[in-house]
Scaffold this motif. Structure first.
Motif, PDB file in Angstrom:
ATOM      1  N   SER B  99       0.829  -1.202   0.000  1.00 19.13           N
ATOM      2  CA  SER B  99       0.000   0.000   0.000  1.00 19.13           C
ATOM      3  C   SER B  99       0.865   1.255   0.000  1.00 19.13           C
ATOM      4  O   SER B  99       0.505   2.252  -0.620  1.00 19.13           O
ATOM      5  CB  SER B  99      -0.997  -0.011   1.157  1.00 19.13           C
ATOM      6  OG  SER B  99      -0.404   0.485   2.316  1.00 19.13           O
ATOM      7  N   VAL B 100       2.021   1.199   0.659  1.00 24.12           N
ATOM      8  CA  VAL B 100       2.938   2.342   0.581  1.00 24.12           C
ATOM      9  C   VAL B 100       3.411   2.502  -0.867  1.00 24.12           C
ATOM     10  O   VAL B 100       3.517   3.616  -1.387  1.00 24.12           O
ATOM     11  CB  VAL B 100       4.133   2.160   1.541  1.00 24.12           C
ATOM     12  CG1 VAL B 100       5.219   3.190   1.258  1.00 24.12           C
ATOM     13  CG2 VAL B 100       3.663   2.267   2.976  1.00 24.12           C
ATOM     14  N   MET B 101       3.642   1.366  -1.523  1.00 19.19           N
ATOM     15  CA  MET B 101       4.034   1.402  -2.933  1.00 19.19           C
ATOM     16  C   MET B 101       2.946   2.064  -3.774  1.00 19.19           C
ATOM     17  O   MET B 101       3.221   2.929  -4.607  1.00 19.19           O
ATOM     18  CB  MET B 101       4.269  -0.041  -3.409  1.00 19.19           C
ATOM     19  CG  MET B 101       4.756  -0.161  -4.829  1.00 19.19           C
ATOM     20  SD  MET B 101       6.434   0.453  -5.007  1.00 19.19           S
ATOM     21  CE  MET B 101       6.417   0.939  -6.728  1.00 19.19           C
ATOM     22  N   ALA B 102       1.687   1.649  -3.534  1.00 23.67           N
ATOM     23  CA  ALA B 102       0.576   2.200  -4.316  1.00 23.67           C
ATOM     24  C   ALA B 102       0.433   3.696  -4.079  1.00 23.67           C
ATOM     25  O   ALA B 102       0.096   4.457  -4.981  1.00 23.67           O
ATOM     26  CB  ALA B 102      -0.720   1.474  -3.964  1.00 23.67           C
ATOM     27  N   MET B 103       0.712   4.133  -2.843  1.00 19.93           N
ATOM     28  CA  MET B 103       0.526   5.553  -2.526  1.00 19.93           C
ATOM     29  C   MET B 103       1.699   6.412  -3.012  1.00 19.93           C
ATOM     30  O   MET B 103       1.500   7.496  -3.533  1.00 19.93           O
ATOM     31  CB  MET B 103       0.348   5.735  -1.019  1.00 19.93           C
ATOM     32  CG  MET B 103      -1.029   5.284  -0.541  1.00 19.93           C
ATOM     33  SD  MET B 103      -1.322   5.659   1.191  1.00 19.93           S
ATOM     34  CE  MET B 103      -0.263   4.507   2.025  1.00 19.93           C
ATOM     35  N   GLY B 105       4.591   5.226  -4.900  1.00 18.24           N
ATOM     36  CA  GLY B 105       5.283   4.864  -6.139  1.00 18.24           C
ATOM     37  C   GLY B 105       6.776   4.602  -5.940  1.00 18.24           C
ATOM     38  O   GLY B 105       7.506   4.432  -6.901  1.00 18.24           O
ATOM     39  N   SER B 106       7.218   4.566  -4.667  1.00 19.91           N
ATOM     40  CA  SER B 106       8.638   4.353  -4.422  1.00 19.91           C
ATOM     41  C   SER B 106       8.896   2.979  -3.820  1.00 19.91           C
ATOM     42  O   SER B 106       8.378   2.647  -2.752  1.00 19.91           O
ATOM     43  CB  SER B 106       9.159   5.438  -3.475  1.00 19.91           C
ATOM     44  OG  SER B 106      10.303   4.980  -2.797  1.00 19.91           O
ATOM     45  N   GLY B 164       2.270  -0.573  -9.752  1.00 21.99           N
ATOM     46  CA  GLY B 164       3.332  -0.042 -10.616  1.00 21.99           C
ATOM     47  C   GLY B 164       4.501  -1.001 -10.785  1.00 21.99           C
ATOM     48  O   GLY B 164       4.315  -2.167 -11.130  1.00 21.99           O
ATOM     49  N   ASP B 165       5.698  -0.501 -10.511  1.00 26.18           N
ATOM     50  CA  ASP B 165       6.919  -1.284 -10.739  1.00 26.18           C
ATOM     51  C   ASP B 165       7.223  -2.302  -9.645  1.00 26.18           C
ATOM     52  O   ASP B 165       8.239  -2.981  -9.687  1.00 26.18           O
ATOM     53  CB  ASP B 165       8.140  -0.344 -10.821  1.00 26.18           C
ATOM     54  CG  ASP B 165       8.031   0.597 -12.001  1.00 26.18           C
ATOM     55  OD1 ASP B 165       7.371   0.204 -12.982  1.00 26.18           O
ATOM     56  OD2 ASP B 165       8.591   1.703 -11.940  1.00 26.18           O
ATOM     57  N   ILE B 247       2.925 -11.743  -6.736  1.00 24.13           N
ATOM     58  CA  ILE B 247       1.542 -11.875  -7.215  1.00 24.13           C
ATOM     59  C   ILE B 247       0.972 -10.520  -7.588  1.00 24.13           C
ATOM     60  O   ILE B 247      -0.205 -10.395  -7.899  1.00 24.13           O
ATOM     61  CB  ILE B 247       0.649 -12.608  -6.194  1.00 24.13           C
ATOM     62  CG1 ILE B 247       0.647 -11.888  -4.849  1.00 24.13           C
ATOM     63  CG2 ILE B 247       1.075 -14.035  -6.032  1.00 24.13           C
ATOM     64  CD1 ILE B 247      -0.174 -12.588  -3.799  1.00 24.13           C
ATOM     65  N   ASN B 248       1.832  -9.478  -7.558  1.00 21.96           N
ATOM     66  CA  ASN B 248       1.467  -8.167  -8.068  1.00 21.96           C
ATOM     67  C   ASN B 248       0.208  -7.594  -7.426  1.00 21.96           C
ATOM     68  O   ASN B 248      -0.589  -6.942  -8.069  1.00 21.96           O
ATOM     69  CB  ASN B 248       1.304  -8.247  -9.594  1.00 21.96           C
ATOM     70  CG  ASN B 248       1.315  -6.882 -10.230  1.00 21.96           C
ATOM     71  OD1 ASN B 248       1.743  -5.906  -9.620  1.00 21.96           O
ATOM     72  ND2 ASN B 248       0.836  -6.809 -11.455  1.00 21.96           N
ATOM     73  N   SER B 249       0.003  -7.886  -6.149  1.00 16.84           N
ATOM     74  CA  SER B 249      -1.091  -7.247  -5.422  1.00 16.84           C
ATOM     75  C   SER B 249      -0.899  -7.538  -3.936  1.00 16.84           C
ATOM     76  O   SER B 249      -0.287  -8.535  -3.574  1.00 16.84           O
ATOM     77  CB  SER B 249      -2.448  -7.772  -5.880  1.00 16.84           C
ATOM     78  OG  SER B 249      -2.661  -9.074  -5.420  1.00 16.84           O
TER      79      SER B 249
END
Lengths: 307, 334
Positions: B99-103, B105-106, B164-165, B247-249
């Motif tokens: 979720s930190v990634m989703a928010m 992008g880092s 994202g990545d 699993i990309n989620s």
């Protein structure tokens, strides 16, 4: 001795809590919502939709329990709801057979039962939901129409031992009706994305060519997509799932999945709440209120994405 | 251990009774690796696909998550403790990272967030166990439900998507080597050094072997236990990050039951649940054994029911061999 004293204290406290909530329940119409597992994405979406629907009637109060996929825990929770004298018990059964004693007990106590999403093998109740066998049937119909000749396919089964896993598989197998199509393998991915991915990775090694993966839910279907993408084998493989979760809709839109079967969480929750309201008015509830599955493909995915 | 020069030497000369003991000695030293090689040979006979490069990379990729958990919990088990909260702590850390990634992008922020949560759960587990003298099984059982509850509360039960990545960690490769496998390799080396080349590692064995004696010789067992739980928490977090990225989620229901796979790997790898003994190499081979068995059962399309039975039997055999070889060794000493 100390242990007994502690137990007695615990009993006293819970009895006090029970009678307090019973007193509280007296002015409101109380629905006991015995959920199957709050960890399940779809089941949780339906629960939230029910909470939303129930907001329309301020006289209705809901008590929630979560069985965490444990059938015997769910029976205990139903006992508790009966003891609290709730007005209606709405249950999402962990298991088709396992729930029967709970339904029968509620019947004896004169509390109406609504089984949401999954039927009970016995007892008197109103079934609200979709018939899981139809989900498999709709997947079969799509595959029947779209698979190439002599296609080879794989089936990702849901958690073994659960009624809806069996129904979805049976619905698929009974309705495929293509003797030329070969089902290469059928393994369980436990409705889990990581496991669906793992099984698919192994299949990619075993089978140099296959045309479709049919999964009993979207999470496994999406896991299969990740595996196929990772191995650069996604092209030419149809993937079908069940549930219609947003991720699956996006995948269909992007051409990475072919189909999902939409189980209308909001529609089921609304229908269940209508039954609750009719019981509240003193009407006799129907034996079943079906909310049909809907097949989503690239042709109609847009209208579901708006929702 | 060093006083067994004839173990590999001349079994033909000794009587049948003591040759059984020799087998025990050999098994203790090379058992898991022999079993691993045996299973690989069997697997390659059963399925022609098994030995292909693609499939072996596949198996490596698949064992990463459980191996990471197993490395961390090896320290705990050598200490004579246990951690049954691995799966849900993994889910908590992984979902927070996702979720930190989703928010943000880092990837770096995501990893830092996930690992921080892992450290916090490790501190809580270790502190409660040592300060209140609570059995680690009970405390980590409590942590299991707390962590699972927290992750459900945090996500409202829905998976975190739009990463994202993020999937680079779990799905990407550098040349032919998957990045996740590299991460595992680094952490295995770190674990091995920690356990074999540092004071901390020696203390882990000392406390696990005999806590009182360790205390008498000036070691503070509580601090060792807390540190081991923190390290274990970090590895749980890395495992969670790798799984969710694979699993990309961010799946709040992910990782269920992984603690048993990890503990099985440790036990199959020759670490005793009684504490005091065990190795990182053993654990990794144990995890590989389980990974290969899972893979071959899937390649052969063995039904899920049989898969469960077969895995259960393997655990039973591993524990029986563990107990039996140990009693053979103590008889020999007497």
């Amino acid at each position: 001795m100390k242990m007994i004293a502690k137990l007695a204290l615990a009993c006293a406290v819970s009895a006090a809590a029970l009678s307090a909530s019973a007193a509280f329940a007296a002015d409101k119409f109380v629905v006991g919502y015995a959920n199957m597992a709050d960890t399940d994405v779809f089941v949780m979406a339906r629960k939230n939709a029910f909470i939303e629907a129930a907001k329309s009637d301020p006289d209705v109060d809901i008590k929630f329990t979560d069985a965490n996929n444990d059938a015997s825990k769910q029976l205990d929770q139903i006992d508790n709801l009966i003891a609290q004298k709730v007005n209606v018990i709405l249950v999402v059964p962990v298991d088709y057979e396992g729930i029967v004693p709970g339904v029968e007990k509620a019947n004896e106590a004169g509390i109406p039962v609504i089984a949401l999403g999954i039927q009970s093998a016995g007892g008197k109740y109103t079934f609200v939901g979709s018939k899981n066998i139809d989900a498999g049937k709709m997947q079969a119909e799509y595959m029947k129409a779209n698979l190439p000749k002599d296609a080879q396919i794989l089936y990702l089964q849901g958690t073994p031992g659960l009624y809806h896993s069996q129904e979805r598989l049976k619905g698929f197998e009974d309705n495929l009706g293509r003797p030329d199509v070969k089902i290469l393998a059928n393994l369980s991915g436990n409705y889990d994305r990581a496991e669906g991915m793992k099984v698919t990775e192994d299949w990619i090694q075993s089978f140099p060519k296959f045309d479709a993966i049919i999964a009993a839910n979207d999470q496994m279907a999406l896991g299969a997509r990740e595996a196929l993408q990772g191995a650069d084998r996604l092209k030419g493989v149809m993937i079908s799932g069940v549930d219609g979760v947003p991720d699956a809709l996006n995948a269909i839109k992007a051409g990475e999945m072919s189909q999902t079967i939409f189980q209308n969480a909001g529609g089921q929750a609304k229908a269940a709440f209508e039954v609750v309201e009719s019981i509240k008015k003193g009407e006799t509830p129907p034996a079943e209120k079906l909310v049909p599955f809907e097949s989503i493909t690239k042709d109609n995915v847009d209208q579901y994405m708006k929702k | 251990m060093n006083t067994e020069p004839m173990a590999a030497g001349a079994p033909a000369k000794v009587s049948s009774k003591s040759s059984g003991m020799d087998f025990a000695a050999i098994y203790r030293k090379y058992g898991t690796i022999l079993i691993f090689v045996g299973i690989c040979i069997l697997a390659s006979l059963l399925s022609p696909t098994f030995l292909t490069e693609a499939n072996l990379t596949n198996v490596l990729r698949q064992v990463v998550v459980v191996s990471l958990l197993a490395c961390g919990v090896t320290f705990i088990i050598i200490l004579g403790h246990i951690d049954v909260s691995l799966g849900s702590v993994l889910a908590l850390c992984g979902v927070i990272a996702a979720s930190v990634m989703a928010m943000s992008g880092s990837i770096i922020l995501a990893v830092v967030a996930g690992v921080t949560v892992g450290i916090i759960t490790g501190i809580i587990n270790g502190f409660v166990i040592t300060f209140f003298r609570i059995p680690s099984f009970i405390m980590t059982l409590a942590m299991t439900t707390v962590a699972r509850g927290a992750v459900l509360l945090y996500t409202g039960g829905s998976p975190v998507t739009g990463l994202g990545d993020f999937k680079v960690i779990g799905q990407g490769s550098i040349g032919p080597v998957p990045i996740s496998v590299l991460i595992l390799a680094v952490l295995v080396v770190v674990s091995w050094i920690l356990l074999n080349k540092t004071k901390f590692g020696r203390y882990v064995y000392a406390v696990g072997g005999n806590e009182r004696a360790a205390r008498a010789s000036g070691i503070n067992p509580d601090s060792i236990i807390v540190k081991a739980f923190i390290f274990n928490g970090i590895l749980c977090a890395v495992a969670g990050i790798v799984l969710m990225s694979r699993i990309n989620s961010g799946q709040p229901a992910g990782g269920v039951g992984y603690e048993f796979d990890a503990i099985t790997a440790v036990v199959v790898g020759g670490t005793s649940l009684m504490g005091g003994t065990g190795t990182i190499t053993g654990t990794i081979i144990g995890a590989m054994i389980i990974g290969v068995i899972n893979n071959i059962l899937n390649l052969m399309n063995v039904s899920s029911y049989w898969q469960q039975i077969i895995k259960g039997l393997i655990i039973a055999v591993a524990v029986i061999l563990d107990v039996w070889t140990k009693s053979a060794r103590s008889k020999k000493k007497a």
